[in-house]
Design a protein around this motif. Structure first.
Motif, PDB file in Angstrom:
ATOM      1  N   UNK A 182       1.104  -1.029   0.375  1.00  0.00           N
ATOM      2  CA  UNK A 182      -0.016   0.111   0.139  1.00  0.00           C
ATOM      3  C   UNK A 182       0.919   1.247  -0.184  1.00  0.00           C
ATOM      4  N   UNK A 183       0.760   2.518  -0.974  1.00  0.00           N
ATOM      5  CA  UNK A 183       1.871   3.146  -1.356  1.00  0.00           C
ATOM      6  C   UNK A 183       2.924   2.746  -0.765  1.00  0.00           C
ATOM      7  N   UNK A 184       3.476   1.852  -1.524  1.00  0.00           N
ATOM      8  CA  UNK A 184       5.051   1.421  -2.167  1.00  0.00           C
ATOM      9  C   UNK A 184       5.434   0.964   0.051  1.00  0.00           C
ATOM     10  N   UNK A 185       4.697   0.735   0.753  1.00  0.00           N
ATOM     11  CA  UNK A 185       4.847  -0.281   2.013  1.00  0.00           C
ATOM     12  C   UNK A 185       4.828  -1.676   2.062  1.00  0.00           C
ATOM     13  N   UNK A 186       5.085  -2.311   2.698  1.00  0.00           N
ATOM     14  CA  UNK A 186       4.213  -4.345   2.528  1.00  0.00           C
ATOM     15  C   UNK A 186       3.727  -3.479   4.502  1.00  0.00           C
ATOM     16  N   UNK A 187       2.704  -4.567   4.497  1.00  0.00           N
ATOM     17  CA  UNK A 187       2.142  -4.815   5.054  1.00  0.00           C
ATOM     18  C   UNK A 187       1.958  -6.658   5.547  1.00  0.00           C
ATOM     19  N   UNK A 188       2.283  -6.894   6.688  1.00  0.00           N
ATOM     20  CA  UNK A 188       1.807  -8.365   6.973  1.00  0.00           C
ATOM     21  C   UNK A 188      -0.113  -8.085   7.180  1.00  0.00           C
ATOM     22  N   UNK A 189      -0.595  -9.571   6.335  1.00  0.00           N
ATOM     23  CA  UNK A 189      -1.841  -9.860   6.269  1.00  0.00           C
ATOM     24  C   UNK A 189      -2.769 -11.054   6.703  1.00  0.00           C
ATOM     25  N   UNK A 190      -1.483 -12.138   6.970  1.00  0.00           N
ATOM     26  CA  UNK A 190      -2.061 -13.736   7.871  1.00  0.00           C
ATOM     27  C   UNK A 190      -0.985 -14.716   7.508  1.00  0.00           C
ATOM     28  N   UNK A 191      -1.058 -15.477   8.556  1.00  0.00           N
ATOM     29  CA  UNK A 191      -0.028 -16.720   8.300  1.00  0.00           C
ATOM     30  C   UNK A 191      -1.749 -18.216   7.490  1.00  0.00           C
ATOM     31  N   UNK A 192      -1.493 -18.861   7.439  1.00  0.00           N
ATOM     32  CA  UNK A 192      -2.060 -20.162   7.011  1.00  0.00           C
ATOM     33  C   UNK A 192      -1.393 -20.986   6.207  1.00  0.00           C
ATOM     34  N   UNK A 193      -1.903 -22.221   7.075  1.00  0.00           N
ATOM     35  CA  UNK A 193      -1.390 -23.155   7.208  1.00  0.00           C
ATOM     36  C   UNK A 193      -1.643 -24.268   6.364  1.00  0.00           C
ATOM     37  N   UNK A 194      -2.815 -23.878   5.753  1.00  0.00           N
ATOM     38  CA  UNK A 194      -3.968 -25.352   5.098  1.00  0.00           C
ATOM     39  C   UNK A 194      -4.471 -24.657   3.939  1.00  0.00           C
ATOM     40  N   UNK A 195      -4.098 -23.805   3.367  1.00  0.00           N
ATOM     41  CA  UNK A 195      -4.209 -22.906   2.072  1.00  0.00           C
ATOM     42  C   UNK A 195      -5.881 -24.150   1.777  1.00  0.00           C
ATOM     43  N   UNK A 196      -6.783 -23.356   1.174  1.00  0.00           N
ATOM     44  CA  UNK A 196      -8.245 -23.753   1.367  1.00  0.00           C
ATOM     45  C   UNK A 196      -8.472 -25.557   2.257  1.00  0.00           C
ATOM     46  N   UNK A 197      -8.067 -25.653   3.141  1.00  0.00           N
ATOM     47  CA  UNK A 197      -7.984 -26.623   4.271  1.00  0.00           C
ATOM     48  C   UNK A 197      -7.597 -27.792   2.863  1.00  0.00           C
ATOM     49  N   UNK A 198      -6.783 -27.268   2.188  1.00  0.00           N
ATOM     50  CA  UNK A 198      -6.208 -28.738   1.486  1.00  0.00           C
ATOM     51  C   UNK A 198      -7.278 -29.858   0.900  1.00  0.00           C
ATOM     52  N   UNK A 199      -8.215 -28.873   0.363  1.00  0.00           N
ATOM     53  CA  UNK A 199      -9.559 -29.612  -0.388  1.00  0.00           C
ATOM     54  C   UNK A 199      -9.649 -28.729  -1.468  1.00  0.00           C
ATOM     55  N   UNK A 200      -9.190 -27.755  -2.156  1.00  0.00           N
ATOM     56  CA  UNK A 200      -8.780 -26.996  -3.664  1.00  0.00           C
ATOM     57  C   UNK A 200      -8.898 -27.921  -4.500  1.00  0.00           C
ATOM     58  N   UNK A 201      -9.045 -27.567  -5.707  1.00  0.00           N
ATOM     59  CA  UNK A 201      -8.776 -28.656  -6.971  1.00  0.00           C
ATOM     60  C   UNK A 201      -7.702 -27.272  -7.764  1.00  0.00           C
ATOM     61  N   UNK A 202      -6.948 -28.499  -8.664  1.00  0.00           N
ATOM     62  CA  UNK A 202      -5.817 -27.837  -8.655  1.00  0.00           C
ATOM     63  C   UNK A 202      -6.009 -28.166 -10.393  1.00  0.00           C
ATOM     64  N   UNK A 203      -5.552 -27.128 -11.340  1.00  0.00           N
ATOM     65  CA  UNK A 203      -6.091 -27.459 -12.898  1.00  0.00           C
ATOM     66  C   UNK A 203      -4.519 -26.980 -13.345  1.00  0.00           C
TER      67      UNK A 203
END
Length: 311
Positions: A267-288
């Motif tokens: 944001x305006x050339x500054x980096x901000x932390x959002x969050x940490x996620x251990x299980x992207x999509x809870x390991x239940x998303x489809x890959x293509x």
């Protein structure tokens, strides 16, 4: 049309056991099952194949394994949207933290008269418990109260057995409203890291209209692949000028962890932390293509020892 849709769902519920399981699971009907039993059944319901925990190969399979066997106590702090601020500030610096306006145990404790005209409310213990206020004069407090109080009553752990959430204290925080362009959604740079090594970047856009997400290599090459949502090669997302700094921060936050996704905003050339996620999509998303899921699975080196804090 609405009645037809409800009828179709009712028929599907009666005829399809996998769909019936997912509906019932969302309503807590299978909380009595052990984590392993539940994850095997839910994985089968989503992908229509057996979850291999003895020799997991794909990204999604390994995330289920990590839910069960990689249970370090600090993970609970790292998913707590309030506690993680101090944790991350201690690792990379206070300057990367979105300013906190307050934290409360319940909605009625929030002193709205003391909050600025714009702010963001978040539940600390779940996913999706967020309210954005762009103009306090138009803020629908009753609707916000209904949504957040509903979120405060749920334990996010039960949905897909993401165990770090089980013991997070439910609270509500207010953060400074962050905006780069008036009326535009922030770009959320989601970096997939494997033991301190950033390997893939996901950028979501049009989330509330026609959700898409583009995937990029760490040198910002567009990938013709998708995770759950379609990509748009015509959407030109400019390479962040501070990309290398962001990748360095991601590596520092993910060092020593088999896999964790680190999310940032610029944001305006500054980096901000959002969050940490251990299980992207809870390991239940489809890959293509499916090969992407296998490739990302190969990046996860599972810990040799199994650490379980509860069953």
């Amino acid at each position: 049309m609405e009645r037809i849709g409800l009828l179709q769902k009712a028929v599907k519920y009666v005829c399809e056991s996998d769909y019936r399981f997912l509906v019932n699971a969302a309503h807590g009907k299978y909380n009595r099952l052990s984590d392993e039993e539940y994850l095997k059944r839910k994985y089968e319901a989503v992908f229509h194949k057996t979850l291999n925990l003895d020799n997991p190969q794909t990204f999604n399979e390994k995330l289920q394994w990590l839910k069960l066997y990689d249970r370090r106590p600090e993970y609970t702090v790292m998913v707590d949207k309030y506690a993680v601020k101090d944790y991350v500030a201690g690792m990379i610096g206070e300057e990367y933290i979105i300013p906190l306006l307050g934290v409360w145990d319940q909605f009625d404790d929030i002193p709205f008269d003391k909050l600025p005209d714009q702010f963001v409310l978040k539940c600390t213990h779940d996913c999706g418990g967020i309210i954005i206020c762009r103009n306090k004069k138009e803020f629908r407090r009753a609707e916000a109260k209904k949504k957040l109080e509903r979120c405060m009553k749920r334990n996010y752990y039960w949905y897909s057995r993401e165990w770090p959430y089980k013991d997070v204290t439910p609270r509500i925080i207010a953060e400074k409203f962050m905006e780069e362009e008036p009326g535009a959604d922030l770009k959320d740079y989601k970096i997939f890291n494997f033991d301190g090594k950033p390997r893939l970047i996901q950028v979501d856009f049009d989330r509330f209209t026609d959700h898409k997400r583009n995937l990029y290599t760490t040198d910002w090459q567009y990938l013709e692949a998708a995770i759950q949502f379609p990509t748009d090669p015509q959407k030109k997302i400019r390479k962040p000028e501070r990309l290398q700094e962001m990748l360095k921060l991601a590596g520092r936050l993910s060092r020593g962890i088999a896999h964790v996704r680190t999310d940032f905003y610029i944001i305006h050339d500054r980096i901000y932390f959002g969050e940490l996620t251990f299980y992207h999509g809870s390991g239940l998303e489809h890959f293509t293509p499916d090969l992407l899921g296998k490739y990302m699975g190969e990046m996860i080196k599972l810990p040799s020892g199994k650490v379980r804090s509860f069953s």
